[in-house]
Design an enzyme around this catalytic site. Structure first.
Site, PDB file in Angstrom:
ATOM      1  N   ASP A  89       5.349   4.995  11.890  1.00  0.00           N
ATOM      2  CA  ASP A  89       4.955   6.058  11.143  1.00  0.00           C
ATOM      3  C   ASP A  89       6.114   5.945  10.100  1.00  0.00           C
ATOM      4  O   ASP A  89       6.665   7.113   9.651  1.00  0.00           O
ATOM      5  CB  ASP A  89       4.810   7.279  11.830  1.00  0.00           C
ATOM      6  CG  ASP A  89       3.743   8.002  11.292  1.00  0.00           C
ATOM      7  OD1 ASP A  89       3.021   7.579  10.351  1.00  0.00           O
ATOM      8  OD2 ASP A  89       3.649   9.072  11.828  1.00  0.00           O
ATOM      9  N   SER A 125      16.878   2.777   8.572  1.00  0.00           N
ATOM     10  CA  SER A 125      16.869   2.351   7.198  1.00  0.00           C
ATOM     11  C   SER A 125      16.169   3.073   6.476  1.00  0.00           C
ATOM     12  O   SER A 125      16.402   3.654   5.412  1.00  0.00           O
ATOM     13  CB  SER A 125      16.436   1.176   6.905  1.00  0.00           C
ATOM     14  OG  SER A 125      17.101   0.181   7.034  1.00  0.00           O
ATOM     15  N   HIS A 128       0.770  -1.141  -0.003  1.00  0.00           N
ATOM     16  CA  HIS A 128       0.055   0.144   0.015  1.00  0.00           C
ATOM     17  C   HIS A 128       1.008   1.449   0.055  1.00  0.00           C
ATOM     18  O   HIS A 128       0.631   2.427  -0.369  1.00  0.00           O
ATOM     19  CB  HIS A 128      -0.985  -0.037   1.305  1.00  0.00           C
ATOM     20  CG  HIS A 128      -0.057   0.167   2.594  1.00  0.00           C
ATOM     21  ND1 HIS A 128       0.601  -0.849   2.961  1.00  0.00           N
ATOM     22  CD2 HIS A 128      -0.431   1.173   3.324  1.00  0.00           C
ATOM     23  CE1 HIS A 128       1.028  -0.620   4.018  1.00  0.00           C
ATOM     24  NE2 HIS A 128       0.645   0.570   4.501  1.00  0.00           N
ATOM     25  N   ARG A 129       2.126   1.158   0.514  1.00  0.00           N
ATOM     26  CA  ARG A 129       3.129   2.043   0.121  1.00  0.00           C
ATOM     27  C   ARG A 129       4.389   1.506  -0.227  1.00  0.00           C
ATOM     28  O   ARG A 129       4.814   0.268   0.180  1.00  0.00           O
ATOM     29  CB  ARG A 129       3.422   2.662   1.748  1.00  0.00           C
ATOM     30  CG  ARG A 129       2.094   3.476   2.212  1.00  0.00           C
ATOM     31  CD  ARG A 129       2.683   4.109   3.504  1.00  0.00           C
ATOM     32  NE  ARG A 129       1.657   5.249   3.636  1.00  0.00           N
ATOM     33  CZ  ARG A 129       1.454   6.037   4.972  1.00  0.00           C
ATOM     34  NH1 ARG A 129       2.543   5.817   5.845  1.00  0.00           N
ATOM     35  NH2 ARG A 129       0.906   6.961   5.010  1.00  0.00           N
ATOM     36  N   LYS A 175       9.800  -2.712   2.386  1.00  0.00           N
ATOM     37  CA  LYS A 175      10.886  -2.938   2.814  1.00  0.00           C
ATOM     38  C   LYS A 175      11.085  -4.087   3.847  1.00  0.00           C
ATOM     39  O   LYS A 175      10.006  -4.343   4.444  1.00  0.00           O
ATOM     40  CB  LYS A 175      10.879  -1.535   3.845  1.00  0.00           C
ATOM     41  CG  LYS A 175      12.236  -1.250   4.224  1.00  0.00           C
ATOM     42  CD  LYS A 175      13.002  -0.321   3.390  1.00  0.00           C
ATOM     43  CE  LYS A 175      14.345  -0.153   3.855  1.00  0.00           C
ATOM     44  NZ  LYS A 175      15.226  -1.427   3.812  1.00  0.00           N
ATOM     45  N   LYS A 203       9.913  -9.269   2.984  1.00  0.00           N
ATOM     46  CA  LYS A 203      11.204  -9.831   3.800  1.00  0.00           C
ATOM     47  C   LYS A 203      11.666 -10.922   2.579  1.00  0.00           C
ATOM     48  O   LYS A 203      11.104 -11.292   1.775  1.00  0.00           O
ATOM     49  CB  LYS A 203      10.527 -10.738   4.792  1.00  0.00           C
ATOM     50  CG  LYS A 203      11.694 -11.407   5.650  1.00  0.00           C
ATOM     51  CD  LYS A 203      11.945 -10.234   6.911  1.00  0.00           C
ATOM     52  CE  LYS A 203      13.206 -10.676   7.498  1.00  0.00           C
ATOM     53  NZ  LYS A 203      13.403  -9.830   8.358  1.00  0.00           N
ATOM     54  N   LYS A 233       5.015  -3.016  11.728  1.00  0.00           N
ATOM     55  CA  LYS A 233       6.238  -2.103  12.226  1.00  0.00           C
ATOM     56  C   LYS A 233       6.313  -0.989  11.525  1.00  0.00           C
ATOM     57  O   LYS A 233       6.239   0.385  12.225  1.00  0.00           O
ATOM     58  CB  LYS A 233       7.689  -2.832  11.882  1.00  0.00           C
ATOM     59  CG  LYS A 233       7.918  -3.807  13.192  1.00  0.00           C
ATOM     60  CD  LYS A 233       9.634  -4.283  12.969  1.00  0.00           C
ATOM     61  CE  LYS A 233       9.798  -5.543  12.702  1.00  0.00           C
ATOM     62  NZ  LYS A 233      10.956  -6.057  12.370  1.00  0.00           N
TER      63      LYS A 233
HETATM   64  P1  NAD Z   1      22.576 -11.800  13.781  1.00  0.00           P
HETATM   65  O1  NAD Z   1      22.879 -12.838  12.646  1.00  0.00           O
HETATM   66  O2  NAD Z   1      23.425 -10.788  13.683  1.00  0.00           O
HETATM   67  O3  NAD Z   1      22.670 -12.529  15.240  1.00  0.00           O
HETATM   68  C1  NAD Z   1      21.747 -13.455  15.559  1.00  0.00           C
HETATM   69  C2  NAD Z   1      22.792 -14.091  16.904  1.00  0.00           C
HETATM   70  O4  NAD Z   1      21.804 -15.239  17.293  1.00  0.00           O
HETATM   71  C3  NAD Z   1      23.899 -14.849  16.413  1.00  0.00           C
HETATM   72  O5  NAD Z   1      24.827 -14.506  17.066  1.00  0.00           O
HETATM   73  C4  NAD Z   1      23.704 -16.234  16.455  1.00  0.00           C
HETATM   74  O6  NAD Z   1      24.815 -17.248  16.888  1.00  0.00           O
HETATM   75  C5  NAD Z   1      22.597 -16.262  17.602  1.00  0.00           C
HETATM   76  N1  NAD Z   1      21.775 -17.400  17.713  1.00  0.00           N
HETATM   77  C6  NAD Z   1      21.348 -18.275  16.700  1.00  0.00           C
HETATM   78  N2  NAD Z   1      20.399 -19.266  17.301  1.00  0.00           N
HETATM   79  C7  NAD Z   1      20.559 -19.172  18.440  1.00  0.00           C
HETATM   80  C8  NAD Z   1      19.868 -19.880  19.739  1.00  0.00           C
HETATM   81  N3  NAD Z   1      19.333 -21.063  19.461  1.00  0.00           N
HETATM   82  N4  NAD Z   1      20.364 -19.453  20.977  1.00  0.00           N
HETATM   83  C9  NAD Z   1      21.010 -18.378  20.966  1.00  0.00           C
HETATM   84  N5  NAD Z   1      21.457 -17.886  20.092  1.00  0.00           N
HETATM   85  C10 NAD Z   1      21.233 -17.931  18.884  1.00  0.00           C
HETATM   86  O7  NAD Z   1      21.149 -11.351  13.592  1.00  0.00           O
HETATM   87  P2  NAD Z   1      20.425 -10.140  13.988  1.00  0.00           P
HETATM   88  O8  NAD Z   1      20.568  -8.853  12.983  1.00  0.00           O
HETATM   89  O9  NAD Z   1      21.004  -9.650  15.330  1.00  0.00           O
HETATM   90  O10 NAD Z   1      18.981 -10.557  14.328  1.00  0.00           O
HETATM   91  C11 NAD Z   1      18.598 -11.163  15.575  1.00  0.00           C
HETATM   92  C12 NAD Z   1      16.929 -11.024  15.647  1.00  0.00           C
HETATM   93  O11 NAD Z   1      16.646  -9.512  15.355  1.00  0.00           O
HETATM   94  C13 NAD Z   1      16.279 -11.506  14.450  1.00  0.00           C
HETATM   95  O12 NAD Z   1      14.843 -11.919  14.881  1.00  0.00           O
HETATM   96  C14 NAD Z   1      15.976 -10.396  13.526  1.00  0.00           C
HETATM   97  O13 NAD Z   1      15.132 -10.626  12.792  1.00  0.00           O
HETATM   98  C15 NAD Z   1      15.790  -9.327  14.529  1.00  0.00           C
HETATM   99  N6  NAD Z   1      15.823  -8.085  13.835  1.00  0.00           N
HETATM  100  C16 NAD Z   1      16.983  -7.628  13.212  1.00  0.00           C
HETATM  101  C17 NAD Z   1      17.246  -6.272  12.722  1.00  0.00           C
HETATM  102  C18 NAD Z   1      18.547  -5.791  11.860  1.00  0.00           C
HETATM  103  O14 NAD Z   1      18.545  -4.841  11.465  1.00  0.00           O
HETATM  104  N7  NAD Z   1      19.574  -6.468  12.142  1.00  0.00           N
HETATM  105  C19 NAD Z   1      16.219  -5.402  12.587  1.00  0.00           C
HETATM  106  C20 NAD Z   1      15.050  -5.870  13.462  1.00  0.00           C
HETATM  107  C21 NAD Z   1      14.965  -7.132  13.941  1.00  0.00           C
END
Ligand code: NAD
Length: 479
Positions: A102, A366, A68-69, A73, A109, A97
């Site tokens: 906003d 972002s 819709h927008r 992302k 994804k 989110k």
């Molecule tokens: P990342 O890959 O940098 O880190 C994930 C970490 O989790 C790794 O160190 C990995 O070893 C650890 N891990 C994996 N399985 C595990 C388990 N079973 N038990 C314990 N640790 C475990 O990823 P990230 O970017 O830090 O993302 C982490 C979460 O945050 C995800 O759910 C992601 O979708 C969310 N997220 C990330 C961003 C971003 O900008 N990177 C933004 C919003 C949300």
């Protein structure tokens, strides 16, 4: 590992159930909710890459939950657990989110089934570039329509490869840098993107702790300082969250959980040292300055004030929700608490700050990066010295009028024009505060809402419904 053995529904179904609950609380038409829940489009891509061991065929997805927008992302995930269900669930969370924070984007994804640690750097670059080409030629990588960002298993490095691939395909696109966010600053990125989610979690907690009535609900004492925190995940989100909470808020990070176990110290871990050990060895085992146990997921049940799952989804599930001993869960990861666990925890009175609010820092910064790329100029470039000049004039006027000199340290602070990082942090803080106040307000306005997750979902679906209504896609019933 994502743990679905205790669950009767998948990740995507769980997210949909959360929407259903909010739909009921908001009194929204179930037909509209159906439109909101539907993932607009999802593409599965299989592509071959020639590697050391021969040709390997990779499977990946790009899901657009809402367009819709535009652009839509979403983060790009590299993990062996990636699936279509997961990608669709995460794309829906992105839509919600963006609405809550906003941000004028749709939700998307991407995901690729891969264990990045198994490949040489040049192989990983080739796989990433090939995936980017596959997306770009279907218009699923484009500054105007589909813009990926880092997620689990990817970082600024992969984003730089993707941007470069797009650039070679479309050199005439003047907005080419905006095809992906989370790039290195030297490649069109923005300062403050790498640690944006961790900073956002910090700002969210600061805001939460500004409201004594909210603290009372969680049974927490005043002030973040000294609170005992357990964090799961020491990747991008977990590390920056732990770092800022320990260094700037003086919380005690009593445990850090990773794939291979947990390290704990009741007086607080040195986050920097743990991270260094993790970077050097790839795990927590062998860390000398704290106790270690290989039972990582059991440590989620440790008694603490704040539990921050920051690794992956479905970590708190129907099988362990009864054992969680914390006052407050702050969801750094996406979907760390399943729908069924959420029901149990709410019944038990555990307060949760939901993912669709807590981790919006990533998409917020972002958004700043994307806007900066389109403007082709860094934020503050025009104002910085002007602000400095004005600050100096104010100070001179003050000194002339009072006959007293402003101390040097104070002078530097007052006169200094904002850097780009100052502006990014200010915009992020503002977003986190405003979104929390909206969530609080939604709870006050509607007596059917008793928890932050439902409130956040109500805000998101109402905004999406309004947007679909404005486009003539759904009817909004009279109040
Ligand atoms: P990342 O890959 O940098 O880190 C994930 C970490 O989790 C790794 O160190 C990995 O070893 C650890 N891990 C994996 N399985 C595990 C388990 N079973 N038990 C314990 N640790 C475990 O990823 P990230 O970017 O830090 O993302 C982490 C979460 O945050 C995800 O759910 C992601 O979708 C969310 N997220 C990330 C961003 C971003 O900008 N990177 C933004 C919003 C949300």
């Amino acid at each position: 590992m994502t743990d679905h053995k205790h669950e009767s529904m998948s990740f995507r179904e769980g997210v949909d159930r959360m929407v259903d609950r909010a739909t009921l609380a908001a009194g929204l038409d179930p037909g509209t909710a159906k439109v909101i829940k539907a993932c607009d489009a999802v593409l599965q891509i299989k592509f071959p890459v020639r590697l050391r061991a021969g040709i390997e065929v990779f499977t990946g997805w790009w899901a657009v939950h809402s367009a819709h927008r535009l652009p839509a992302k979403g983060g790009l995930r590299f993990s062996l657990q990636v699936s279509q269900d997961e990608t669709e669930a995460l794309s829906a969370l992105m839509s919600y989110k963006c609405a809550i924070a906003d941000i004028p984007f749709g939700g998307a994804k991407g995901g690729l089934i891969i264990d990045p640690s198994k490949y040489h750097l040049d192989e990983l670059a080739e796989i990433t570039r090939r995936f980017a080409r596959e997306l770009a030629r279907r218009d699923l990588l484009n500054p105007a329509t589909n813009v990926p960002a880092p997620d689990m298993g990817t970082s600024s490095r992969e984003m730089a490869w993707i941007a470069d691939t797009y650039k070679t395909l479309f050199p005439e696109d003047v907005n080419q840098d905006a095809c992906v966010t989370g790039k290195p600053v030297s490649r069109g990125g923005i300062p403050g993107r790498t640690d944006a989610v961790g900073k956002g979690v910090q700002f969210a907690l600061q805001e939460f702790f500004r409201h004594p009535d909210e603290l009372e609900k969680a049974g927490l004492s005043d002030g973040l300082s000294g609170q005992r925190v357990v964090i799961q995940g020491l990747g991008n989100v977990g590390y920056h969250t732990a770092k800022y909470l320990a260094e700037e808020e003086k919380v005690k990070v009593i445990a850090i959980i990773e794939r291979d176990g947990v390290v704990f110290n009741k007086d607080g871990l040195n986050v920097h040292d743990v991270r260094q050990h993790f970077a050097e060895t790839g795990g927590l085992k062998g860390f000398q300055k704290a106790e270690y146990s290989p039972q990582g997921s059991e440590a989620l049940e440790m008694e603490c004030d704040i539990l921050i799952p920051a690794a992956l989804e479905s970590q708190i599930h129907a099988g362990n929700a009864m054992n969680i001993q914390t006052s407050l869960i702050v969801e750094g990861a996406n979907g760390p608490v399943t729908y069924e666990a959420d029901e149990i925890l709410r019944r038990r009175g555990v307060v949760m700050l939901p993912d669709i609010y807590v981790n919006v820092g990533g998409v917020t910064v972002s958004y700043f990066e994307w806007a900066r790329n389109l403007s082709h100029m860094r934020f503050g470039r025009l104002q910085r010295r002007y602000e400095e000049l004005r600050g100096t004039s104010y100070l001179s006027a003050l000194e002339n009028m009072t006959g007293r000199e402003v101390p040097r340290t104070l002078r530097t602070e007052i006169v200094r024009g904002a850097s780009e990082l100052d502006l990014v942090r200010s915009g992020l803080d503002d977003t986190m505060r405003a979104a929390f106040l909206d969530i609080r307000e939604a709870m006050k306005r509607n007596e059917n809402i008793h928890d932050y997750r439902t409130a956040a979902y109500v805000i998101a679906i109402q905004k999406l419904a309004q947007s679909y209504y404005d486009m003539g896609l759904v009817e909004i019933p009279e109040e």
